[in-house]
Design a protein around this motif. Structure first.
Motif, PDB file in Angstrom:
ATOM      1  N   ALA A 110      30.027 106.276 -18.304  1.00 55.70           N
ATOM      2  CA  ALA A 110      29.634 107.538 -18.934  1.00 55.70           C
ATOM      3  C   ALA A 110      29.866 108.759 -18.043  1.00 55.70           C
ATOM      4  CB  ALA A 110      28.169 107.463 -19.352  1.00 55.70           C
ATOM      5  N   ASP A 111      29.593 108.642 -16.733  1.00 58.52           N
ATOM      6  CA  ASP A 111      29.730 109.837 -15.893  1.00 58.52           C
ATOM      7  C   ASP A 111      31.193 110.260 -15.765  1.00 58.52           C
ATOM      8  OD1 ASP A 111      30.147 107.472 -14.547  1.00 58.52           O
ATOM      9  OD2 ASP A 111      29.649 108.334 -12.591  1.00 58.52           O
ATOM     10  N   MET A 112      32.099 109.260 -15.738  1.00 51.98           N
ATOM     11  CA  MET A 112      33.513 109.580 -15.638  1.00 51.98           C
ATOM     12  C   MET A 112      34.026 110.230 -16.918  1.00 51.98           C
ATOM     13  SD  MET A 112      34.850 106.249 -13.688  1.00 51.98           S
ATOM     14  CE  MET A 112      36.505 106.158 -14.305  1.00 51.98           C
ATOM     15  N   SER A 113      33.662 109.624 -18.073  1.00 51.84           N
ATOM     16  CA  SER A 113      34.214 110.116 -19.328  1.00 51.84           C
ATOM     17  C   SER A 113      33.638 111.478 -19.681  1.00 51.84           C
ATOM     18  CB  SER A 113      33.942 109.116 -20.445  1.00 51.84           C
ATOM     19  OG  SER A 113      32.576 108.894 -20.577  1.00 51.84           O
ATOM     20  N   GLY A 114      32.360 111.721 -19.348  1.00 48.05           N
ATOM     21  CA  GLY A 114      31.728 112.993 -19.681  1.00 48.05           C
ATOM     22  C   GLY A 114      32.510 114.170 -19.120  1.00 48.05           C
ATOM     23  N   THR A 115      32.863 114.069 -17.827  1.00 48.51           N
ATOM     24  CA  THR A 115      33.625 115.134 -17.183  1.00 48.51           C
ATOM     25  C   THR A 115      34.967 115.322 -17.866  1.00 48.51           C
ATOM     26  OG1 THR A 115      32.611 114.376 -15.157  1.00 48.51           O
ATOM     27  CG2 THR A 115      34.372 115.987 -14.930  1.00 48.51           C
ATOM     28  N   PHE A 116      35.624 114.196 -18.173  1.00 48.26           N
ATOM     29  CA  PHE A 116      36.962 114.289 -18.761  1.00 48.26           C
ATOM     30  C   PHE A 116      36.916 114.933 -20.145  1.00 48.26           C
ATOM     31  CE2 PHE A 116      40.473 112.855 -21.349  1.00 48.26           C
ATOM     32  CZ  PHE A 116      41.543 113.177 -20.545  1.00 48.26           C
ATOM     33  N   TYR A 117      35.966 114.509 -20.974  1.00 47.16           N
ATOM     34  CA  TYR A 117      35.909 115.045 -22.332  1.00 47.16           C
ATOM     35  C   TYR A 117      35.575 116.540 -22.320  1.00 47.16           C
ATOM     36  CZ  TYR A 117      36.174 110.262 -24.101  1.00 47.16           C
ATOM     37  OH  TYR A 117      36.583 108.993 -24.392  1.00 47.16           O
ATOM     38  N   ARG A 118      34.699 116.953 -21.387  1.00 41.54           N
ATOM     39  CA  ARG A 118      34.398 118.388 -21.284  1.00 41.54           C
ATOM     40  C   ARG A 118      35.657 119.177 -20.932  1.00 41.54           C
ATOM     41  NH1 ARG A 118      29.603 116.774 -19.336  1.00 41.54           N
ATOM     42  NH2 ARG A 118      30.252 116.789 -17.167  1.00 41.54           N
ATOM     43  N   ARG A 119      36.426 118.640 -19.985  1.00 44.42           N
ATOM     44  CA  ARG A 119      37.655 119.322 -19.572  1.00 44.42           C
ATOM     45  C   ARG A 119      38.677 119.319 -20.709  1.00 44.42           C
ATOM     46  NH1 ARG A 119      42.252 117.654 -15.886  1.00 44.42           N
ATOM     47  NH2 ARG A 119      41.317 115.594 -15.869  1.00 44.42           N
ATOM     48  N   ALA A 120      38.785 118.186 -21.421  1.00 42.74           N
ATOM     49  CA  ALA A 120      39.723 118.115 -22.539  1.00 42.74           C
ATOM     50  C   ALA A 120      39.327 119.119 -23.618  1.00 42.74           C
ATOM     51  CB  ALA A 120      39.749 116.693 -23.097  1.00 42.74           C
ATOM     52  N   GLY A 121      38.019 119.243 -23.860  1.00 42.37           N
ATOM     53  CA  GLY A 121      37.540 120.208 -24.852  1.00 42.37           C
ATOM     54  C   GLY A 121      37.928 121.636 -24.461  1.00 42.37           C
ATOM     55  N   ALA A 122      37.734 121.964 -23.183  1.00 46.60           N
ATOM     56  CA  ALA A 122      38.085 123.306 -22.707  1.00 46.60           C
ATOM     57  C   ALA A 122      39.597 123.519 -22.769  1.00 46.60           C
ATOM     58  CB  ALA A 122      37.571 123.500 -21.279  1.00 46.60           C
ATOM     59  N   ALA A 123      40.368 122.467 -22.492  1.00 45.76           N
ATOM     60  CA  ALA A 123      41.832 122.590 -22.528  1.00 45.76           C
ATOM     61  C   ALA A 123      42.325 122.831 -23.948  1.00 45.76           C
ATOM     62  CB  ALA A 123      42.463 121.328 -21.941  1.00 45.76           C
ATOM     63  N   LEU A 124      41.701 122.182 -24.926  1.00 43.72           N
ATOM     64  CA  LEU A 124      42.172 122.248 -26.309  1.00 43.72           C
ATOM     65  C   LEU A 124      41.677 123.499 -27.038  1.00 43.72           C
ATOM     66  CD1 LEU A 124      41.534 118.506 -27.248  1.00 43.72           C
ATOM     67  CD2 LEU A 124      43.791 119.592 -27.043  1.00 43.72           C
ATOM     68  N   ARG A 125      40.531 124.050 -26.589  1.00 39.65           N
ATOM     69  CA  ARG A 125      39.831 125.085 -27.351  1.00 39.65           C
ATOM     70  C   ARG A 125      40.728 126.241 -27.810  1.00 39.65           C
ATOM     71  NH1 ARG A 125      34.631 125.431 -28.547  1.00 39.65           N
ATOM     72  NH2 ARG A 125      34.172 123.662 -27.195  1.00 39.65           N
ATOM     73  N   PRO A 126      41.557 126.830 -26.919  1.00 36.96           N
ATOM     74  CA  PRO A 126      42.340 127.982 -27.381  1.00 36.96           C
ATOM     75  C   PRO A 126      43.619 127.622 -28.153  1.00 36.96           C
ATOM     76  CG  PRO A 126      42.612 127.689 -25.016  1.00 36.96           C
ATOM     77  CD  PRO A 126      41.712 126.590 -25.485  1.00 36.96           C
TER      78      PRO A 126
END
Lengths: 115, 400
Positions: free
Chosen positions: B230-246
């Protein structure tokens, strides 16, 4: 800033104390991976290349090439780690690399160092 | 008709390709059975296939990375798995009387029991973790793995040392990758290795997936990084969300992640715990992945380029192979900034060279023949065995 620019501003690294030497090695690692200062925030002497940073073989090769470029062919990280066992590889730290480079340079490897 | 006993691990990525091969064998009139966790195997294999049940816990990947994960994979999983499955595999052999054992490369008990019974056996490699012996640059690590295999052999009551590296059957090795990916490392493969490409057949449909959500006016990206701590994926998904947002003006992204793993996804990002990946592939423009071999080969077989953020195991190898083939970009899983994911994704979407390189790899992977080719190689092995009465070295009893 390119890796080469960094090398000229940081040299000579082997006359400083351990902590500063480790900081230079850490900066070189960061440069060779193309990461900025926010990655990871707490890169220090005890940071393990394998367990903490998960360097894979390509990244290790890039780091080794950067070390050779800055400290000469004697600082051959790949030759050093090829002889380590599994536990030693898992626990290899930035401080270990700094010590290895310093030892190699002290052993006369600086003859082949560029600049 | 011959009988094939499949010995796998309770990991979906390992069972899926083997299940496709087992289906093809049945279609060709062969008889198939499994030795393993029935609860785990049932939803993944063809209905009606016999399972000799061996109760096992499903394997959840640990938090380790790099060589630490290699060590824990062997000590914490491969070795204990061999110990607890040995008796069940022997029981299955006694009852089913297989002509050939089809053994996952990491299900070492299958290899040992094949030797004990003098049976023909094939290594099936659903990962590239061992395939090209990537650790051979660390001689002491490679020696440590051979020590683990020798210990497993002795604990099973077999005499002396294993006659060869138990990760590679002397009879047949099948790997679910292709020459266009393996590249120069082909030289490291044993001569009896067949690369068959991905085994794509027979995945169950997902009628609940909202197909109408996909907007034909935008590009489509799949983001999948497998099952993670969970700790590994949490960071990745947050970053992926920020990357995709715009990027909502140009693309839609389907993210395979547990509910709530990516907080507040924007309208153009669909987060679902299960996604019909094979069905989506023909509509995708790029895949962002951790570089598991199944995802990589499934994407490339459809000519879809990748951005790969490898975590451990064979993933760095697969990422490097994809980058070398020009069919994708490898990034650091731990990259700190959203740009370190967004920029390469846009490059892969906008530079047509990645798509055409992926199409080249697709041709090579599809020509490799997939599950049907693997079934043909296994069938040929069984026929070869029928011509030779007894294999040397069989019938050691287990003394425990």
């Amino acid at each position: 800033m390119t890796a080469r620019d960094f090398g000229t501003t940081a040299a000579p690294v082997f006359d400083r104390d351990d902590e500063s030497r480790c900081a230079d090695i850490a900066a070189l690692l960061r440069e060779s991976l193309g990461e900025d200062r926010t990655w990871p925030a707490d890169l220090g002497p005890h940071t393990r290349l394998d367990a903490d940073l998960a360097l894979d073989s390509l990244e290790t090769a890039a780091f080794a090439a950067a070390l050779r470029q800055h400290h000469g062919d004697a600082a051959d990280l790949l030759a050093y780690i090829a002889d380590l066992d599994l536990d030693a590889l898992i626990t290899l730290t930035i401080a270990d690399v700094a010590r290895y480079v310093a030892d190699r340079l002290a052993a006369g490897g600086d003859r082949s160092a560029p600049r | 008709m011959s009988r094939f006993l499949f010995v796998s691990l309770p990991l979906a990525g390992h069972v899926n390709p083997l299940a496709a091969v087992a289906r093809e064998l049945e279609r060709a009139g062969q008889e198939v059975a499994w030795a393993g966790s029935e609860a785990f195997l049932r939803p993944l294999i063809a209905p009606g296939q016999r399972v000799y049940p061996i109760p096992l816990r499903a394997h959840r990947g640990g938090a380790e990375r790099g060589l630490a994960s290699t060590k824990s994979r062997w000590e914490g999983y491969i070795v204990p798995h061999a110990r607890v499955t040995r008796a069940g595999i022997r029981g299955a052999i006694a009852d089913f009387a297989p002509d050939v054992l089809a053994v996952d490369q990491h299900a070492v008990a299958g290899a040992i029991e094949a030797h004990r019974h003098g049976l023909l056996w094939a290594t099936l490699a659903p990962t590239t973790m061992e395939l090209t012996r990537p650790l051979r640059t660390f001689p002491k690590v490679e020696a440590w793995i051979l020590d683990q295999l020798a210990a497993m052999w002795s604990v099973a009551g077999m005499p002396g040392l294993p006659p060869h590296d138990l990760r590679f059957s002397p009879h047949l090795v099948i790997a679910f990758t292709g020459a266009a990916l393996v590249g120069e490392a082909m030289a490291q493969l044993p001569a009896n290795t067949h690369l068959v490409g991905p085994a794509l057949t027979g995945r169950p449909a997902d009628p609940a997936f909202p197909r109408h959500w996909l907007d034909e006016g935008r590009r489509h990206v799949l983001v999948t990084v497998g099952t993670l701590a969970a700790d590994m994926s949490g960071t990745f998904y947050r970053r992926a969300g920020a990357a995709l947002r715009p990027l909502g003006d140009r693309l839609q992204a389907v993210v395979v992640a547990p509910d709530g793993a990516m907080p507040d996804p924007p309208e153009h990002v669909l987060v679902r715990p299960r996604v019909p990946v094979l069905e989506l592939m023909p509509r995708l423009d790029a895949v962002v992945s951790h570089g598991g071999l199944n995802t990589v080969c499934e994407a490339l077989a459809h000519g879809v380029p990748l951005v790969i953020a490898p975590i451990r195991g064979d993933q760095p190898i697969n990422a490097a192979q994809v980058a070398a083939a020009g069919a994708g970009i490898r990034i650091r899983f731990d990259g700190a900034r959203p740009e370190s994911l967004r920029d390469p994704l846009l490059t892969v979407l906008e530079d047509p060279s990645y798509r055409s390189a992926a199409a080249r790899v697709a041709r090579s992977l599809c020509e490799a023949g997939g599950a049907a080719a693997a079934a043909r190689h296994l069938g040929a092995l069984a026929e070869r065995g029928a011509g030779s009465p007894v294999l040397a070295g069989g019938n050691h009893s287990e003394n425990e």
